[in-house]
Design a protein around this motif. Structure first.
Motif, PDB file in Angstrom:
ATOM      1  N   TRP A 198       0.808  -1.212   0.000  1.00 25.36           N
ATOM      2  CA  TRP A 198       0.000   0.000   0.000  1.00 25.36           C
ATOM      3  C   TRP A 198       0.843   1.265   0.000  1.00 25.36           C
ATOM      4  CZ3 TRP A 198      -4.894  -0.460  -1.140  1.00 25.36           C
ATOM      5  CH2 TRP A 198      -5.556  -1.668  -0.838  1.00 25.36           C
ATOM      6  N   ALA A 199       0.379   2.234  -0.731  1.00 22.72           N
ATOM      7  CA  ALA A 199       0.907   3.600  -0.616  1.00 22.72           C
ATOM      8  C   ALA A 199      -0.262   4.424  -0.116  1.00 22.72           C
ATOM      9  CB  ALA A 199       1.380   4.100  -1.969  1.00 22.72           C
ATOM     10  N   ILE A 200      -0.066   5.098   1.024  1.00 25.27           N
ATOM     11  CA  ILE A 200      -1.183   5.839   1.629  1.00 25.27           C
ATOM     12  C   ILE A 200      -0.876   7.328   1.632  1.00 25.27           C
ATOM     13  CG2 ILE A 200      -2.492   6.188   3.765  1.00 25.27           C
ATOM     14  CD1 ILE A 200      -1.842   3.075   4.183  1.00 25.27           C
ATOM     15  N   LEU A 201      -1.780   8.051   1.014  1.00 27.34           N
ATOM     16  CA  LEU A 201      -1.576   9.483   0.811  1.00 27.34           C
ATOM     17  C   LEU A 201      -2.727  10.211   1.495  1.00 27.34           C
ATOM     18  CD1 LEU A 201       0.118  11.580  -0.757  1.00 27.34           C
ATOM     19  CD2 LEU A 201      -1.283  11.081  -2.764  1.00 27.34           C
ATOM     20  N   ILE A 202      -2.380  11.200   2.299  1.00 27.40           N
ATOM     21  CA  ILE A 202      -3.407  11.908   3.066  1.00 27.40           C
ATOM     22  C   ILE A 202      -3.175  13.411   2.945  1.00 27.40           C
ATOM     23  CG2 ILE A 202      -4.397  12.259   5.377  1.00 27.40           C
ATOM     24  CD1 ILE A 202      -3.162   9.423   6.047  1.00 27.40           C
TER      25      ILE A 202
ATOM     26  N   LEU B 232      -5.191  -0.535  -7.798  1.00 30.38           N
ATOM     27  CA  LEU B 232      -6.297  -0.477  -6.850  1.00 30.38           C
ATOM     28  C   LEU B 232      -6.260   0.856  -6.126  1.00 30.38           C
ATOM     29  CD1 LEU B 232      -6.211  -3.902  -4.943  1.00 30.38           C
ATOM     30  CD2 LEU B 232      -7.978  -3.085  -6.537  1.00 30.38           C
ATOM     31  N   LEU B 233      -7.422   1.414  -5.902  1.00 33.29           N
ATOM     32  CA  LEU B 233      -7.454   2.681  -5.177  1.00 33.29           C
ATOM     33  C   LEU B 233      -8.693   2.728  -4.281  1.00 33.29           C
ATOM     34  CD1 LEU B 233      -6.710   6.194  -6.599  1.00 33.29           C
ATOM     35  CD2 LEU B 233      -8.684   5.828  -5.146  1.00 33.29           C
ATOM     36  N   TYR B 234      -8.463   2.979  -3.004  1.00 32.56           N
ATOM     37  CA  TYR B 234      -9.561   3.172  -2.058  1.00 32.56           C
ATOM     38  C   TYR B 234      -9.463   4.596  -1.525  1.00 32.56           C
ATOM     39  CZ  TYR B 234     -10.163  -1.876  -2.016  1.00 32.56           C
ATOM     40  OH  TYR B 234     -10.388  -3.161  -2.389  1.00 32.56           O
ATOM     41  N   TYR B 235     -10.597   5.191  -1.252  1.00 30.55           N
ATOM     42  CA  TYR B 235     -10.519   6.523  -0.671  1.00 30.55           C
ATOM     43  C   TYR B 235     -11.620   6.715   0.360  1.00 30.55           C
ATOM     44  CZ  TYR B 235     -14.669   8.365  -2.946  1.00 30.55           C
ATOM     45  OH  TYR B 235     -15.961   8.589  -3.302  1.00 30.55           O
ATOM     46  N   SER B 236     -11.374   7.675   1.226  1.00 29.69           N
ATOM     47  CA  SER B 236     -12.388   8.096   2.185  1.00 29.69           C
ATOM     48  C   SER B 236     -12.135   9.576   2.422  1.00 29.69           C
ATOM     49  CB  SER B 236     -12.249   7.299   3.486  1.00 29.69           C
ATOM     50  OG  SER B 236     -13.256   7.704   4.399  1.00 29.69           O
ATOM     51  N   ALA B 237     -13.202  10.349   2.603  1.00 27.43           N
ATOM     52  CA  ALA B 237     -13.009  11.794   2.654  1.00 27.43           C
ATOM     53  C   ALA B 237     -13.928  12.437   3.678  1.00 27.43           C
ATOM     54  CB  ALA B 237     -13.258  12.398   1.277  1.00 27.43           C
ATOM     55  N   ALA B 238     -13.359  13.367   4.441  1.00 25.94           N
ATOM     56  CA  ALA B 238     -14.113  14.130   5.428  1.00 25.94           C
ATOM     57  C   ALA B 238     -14.138  15.575   4.969  1.00 25.94           C
ATOM     58  CB  ALA B 238     -13.438  14.026   6.800  1.00 25.94           C
TER      59      ALA B 238
ATOM     60  N   SER C  30     -14.003   2.079  -3.263  1.00 27.42           N
ATOM     61  CA  SER C  30     -12.887   1.815  -4.164  1.00 27.42           C
ATOM     62  C   SER C  30     -13.238   2.426  -5.507  1.00 27.42           C
ATOM     63  CB  SER C  30     -12.644   0.315  -4.296  1.00 27.42           C
ATOM     64  OG  SER C  30     -13.677  -0.261  -5.067  1.00 27.42           O
ATOM     65  N   LEU C  31     -12.227   2.811  -6.240  1.00 24.35           N
ATOM     66  CA  LEU C  31     -12.456   3.390  -7.570  1.00 24.35           C
ATOM     67  C   LEU C  31     -11.724   2.547  -8.590  1.00 24.35           C
ATOM     68  CD1 LEU C  31     -11.896   7.240  -7.213  1.00 24.35           C
ATOM     69  CD2 LEU C  31     -14.065   6.012  -7.349  1.00 24.35           C
TER      70      LEU C  31
ATOM     71  N   THR D 154      -3.093  23.695  -1.041  1.00 23.69           N
ATOM     72  CA  THR D 154      -2.319  22.485  -1.302  1.00 23.69           C
ATOM     73  C   THR D 154      -3.063  21.619  -2.316  1.00 23.69           C
ATOM     74  OG1 THR D 154      -1.664  22.512   1.026  1.00 23.69           O
ATOM     75  CG2 THR D 154      -1.045  20.568  -0.247  1.00 23.69           C
ATOM     76  N   ILE D 155      -2.350  21.162  -3.314  1.00 18.96           N
ATOM     77  CA  ILE D 155      -2.939  20.264  -4.314  1.00 18.96           C
ATOM     78  C   ILE D 155      -1.919  19.145  -4.577  1.00 18.96           C
ATOM     79  CG2 ILE D 155      -3.822  20.045  -6.667  1.00 18.96           C
ATOM     80  CD1 ILE D 155      -4.345  23.157  -6.488  1.00 18.96           C
ATOM     81  N   ILE D 156      -2.408  17.932  -4.508  1.00 20.25           N
ATOM     82  CA  ILE D 156      -1.551  16.784  -4.809  1.00 20.25           C
ATOM     83  C   ILE D 156      -2.194  16.033  -5.971  1.00 20.25           C
ATOM     84  CG2 ILE D 156      -0.510  14.648  -3.920  1.00 20.25           C
ATOM     85  CD1 ILE D 156      -0.772  15.806  -1.111  1.00 20.25           C
ATOM     86  N   GLY D 157      -1.397  15.728  -6.988  1.00 17.38           N
ATOM     87  CA  GLY D 157      -1.937  15.013  -8.145  1.00 17.38           C
ATOM     88  C   GLY D 157      -1.102  13.778  -8.433  1.00 17.38           C
ATOM     89  N   PHE D 158      -1.744  12.744  -8.954  1.00 15.77           N
ATOM     90  CA  PHE D 158      -0.969  11.566  -9.363  1.00 15.77           C
ATOM     91  C   PHE D 158      -1.685  10.784 -10.442  1.00 15.77           C
ATOM     92  CE2 PHE D 158      -3.649  10.246  -5.817  1.00 15.77           C
ATOM     93  CZ  PHE D 158      -4.158   9.012  -6.210  1.00 15.77           C
ATOM     94  N   ARG D 159      -0.894  10.029 -11.147  1.00 13.06           N
ATOM     95  CA  ARG D 159      -1.356   9.167 -12.218  1.00 13.06           C
ATOM     96  C   ARG D 159      -0.739   7.799 -11.979  1.00 13.06           C
ATOM     97  NH1 ARG D 159       0.263  12.506 -17.232  1.00 13.06           N
ATOM     98  NH2 ARG D 159      -1.560  13.858 -17.143  1.00 13.06           N
ATOM     99  N   LEU D 160      -1.475   6.757 -12.295  1.00 11.21           N
ATOM    100  CA  LEU D 160      -0.892   5.424 -12.045  1.00 11.21           C
ATOM    101  C   LEU D 160      -0.403   4.789 -13.342  1.00 11.21           C
ATOM    102  CD1 LEU D 160      -3.365   4.066  -9.389  1.00 11.21           C
ATOM    103  CD2 LEU D 160      -1.105   5.018  -9.050  1.00 11.21           C
TER     104      LEU D 160
END
Ligand SMILES: [Mg+2]
Length: 383
Positions: free
Chosen positions: A188-192, A265-271, A307-308, A377-383
């Motif tokens: 896993w790579a976990i980005l917050i 695989l990508l899972y997310y959760s958002a508050a 998951s997306l 702050t903006i973080i972007g990524f592509r797989l």
């Protein structure tokens, strides 16, 4: 200020004596010079608290002397009061233009010269103290910035697992309420990304609470599921800030994603903050749960996770609200979430390495002369 040092510059010894006598109620610490040149020489050795300056003197006149004093950074802040023989408006204007703060018309009235000298000595003393205090505060905030920056992950750490990624981190103040974390817990790579209540120092304190808690959750408790990470973070923040007993609504908005790059695989959760995906030139917003991390209002929370499915070319973005909320443009309005999504769709076409600069540029263009209102702050990524 007790016994301030005052320099009287006048070629007429009688004037020096009269002014000295008047000032004997204010101070016993009086220096005098009978020419501009002598005054400059004295100022090489001492820094009086105030200067009384005659205008008409043989050799260098008072205006020129003051211009030279003001050109010397070490002496420039000493207040100068001109002693003018003529009550003429042009002489006064020239005195102010040369850098004087006030003037006294000869012949002196004792009460007047005392009042003006005392006022300007006081202003000068307070200004100096204020500058010193400001310096001390800024030293401490700059030190805090070093600590905060050291706690944030390096972009290279993120790029080691997510080679196609970028971080745009642009705090409003020296220290930031926005913060981000990255945990490499193979596979896993976990980005917050989080936006704490407030910015500046209060925001920075919250960010330390958040970062410490998140590293416990992921690295010690081995929790990788984004929704569970948010549940735990919420419980930690409420406990650390004693919110269940004492109330308070400080907390943070957070987006968490857990990725397995190899398996796409990508899972997310958002508050409170959405998560964005750009696919084929279109931005999709994945809505967040409408409750923040922390805060006494909500009681125990359970965040939802999803998951997306990832398709080749998908680009994902985590962003705090600072960009969309920024005032600017021709009418000084907010940028707005809708335009932000359009912007993401536009920049997603660019190579990932150029995207942070493109966002930065658009932010500056929009903002124009307006001050930045929040951390961005903006973080972007592509797989
Ligand atoms: Mg914000």
């Amino acid at each position: 200020m007790a016994n301030p040092q005052i320099l009287i510059v006048d070629d007429n010894i009688v004037n020096v004596k009269v002014a000295s006598a008047a000032l004997s109620e204010v101070t016993t610490n009086i220096l005098s010079a009978n020419s501009g040149e002598r005054a400059l020489a004295i100022l090489n050795r001492v820094r009086p608290d105030l200067i009384l300056m005659d205008v008409n003197m043989p050799g260098m006149d008072g205006y020129e002397t003051v211009r030279r004093i003001k050109a010397n950074p070490e002496a420039a802040d000493i207040p100068v009061i001109f002693l003018t023989a003529q009550d003429d408006i042009r002489a006064k204007v020239e005195g102010f233009e040369a850098g004087g703060v006030d003037y006294v018309v000869k012949p002196f009235q004792h009460a007047e010269i005392i009042a003006r000298v005392q006022t300007h000595v006081k202003v000068h003393t307070l200004t100096r103290e204020l500058a010193k205090e400001r310096e001390a505060v800024m030293d401490s905030i700059n030190y805090a910035r070093r600590i905060q920056r050291a706690m944030l992950p390096k972009v290279e750490q993120i790029q080691a697992r997510l080679p196609e990624s970028f971080v745009l981190f642009r705090p409003k103040s020296v220290v930031s309420g926005d913060f981000f974390c990255f945990f490499d817990r193979d596979p896993w790579a976990i980005l917050i990304l989080a936006d704490s209540t407030g910015h500046g120092v209060p925001g920075a304190l919250m960010s330390v609470v958040g970062m410490a808690s998140l590293s416990k959750i992921v690295e010690e408790r081995d929790i990788f599921d984004p929704a569970t990470i948010l549940d735990e973070l919420d419980a930690d923040v409420r406990k650390l800030l004693n919110q269940d007993e004492e109330g308070g609504n400080d907390g943070m908005d957070v987006v968490t994603v857990a990725i397995q790059p190899a398996r796409k695989l990508l899972y997310y959760s958002a508050a409170m903050r959405p998560f964005y995906r750009v696919r084929n030139g279109e931005t999709t917003e994945f809505k967040a749960d409408k409750m923040p991390i922390g805060g006494a209002l909500y009681g125990e929370k359970h965040f939802s996770g999803a998951s997306l499915p990832i398709e080749p070319g998908d680009t994902f973005y985590l962003a705090t609200d600072g960009f969309a909320d920024q005032f600017g443009g021709e009418d000084g309005k907010k940028y707005m979430a809708k335009n932000f999504m359009t912007l993401l769709a536009r920049i997603a076409e660019l190579p990932i390495a150029e995207q942070a600069a493109a966002l930065n540029e658009e932010f500056d263009r929009w903002r124009g002369e307006q001050p930045q209102i929040d951390d961005v702050t903006i973080i972007g990524f592509r797989l």
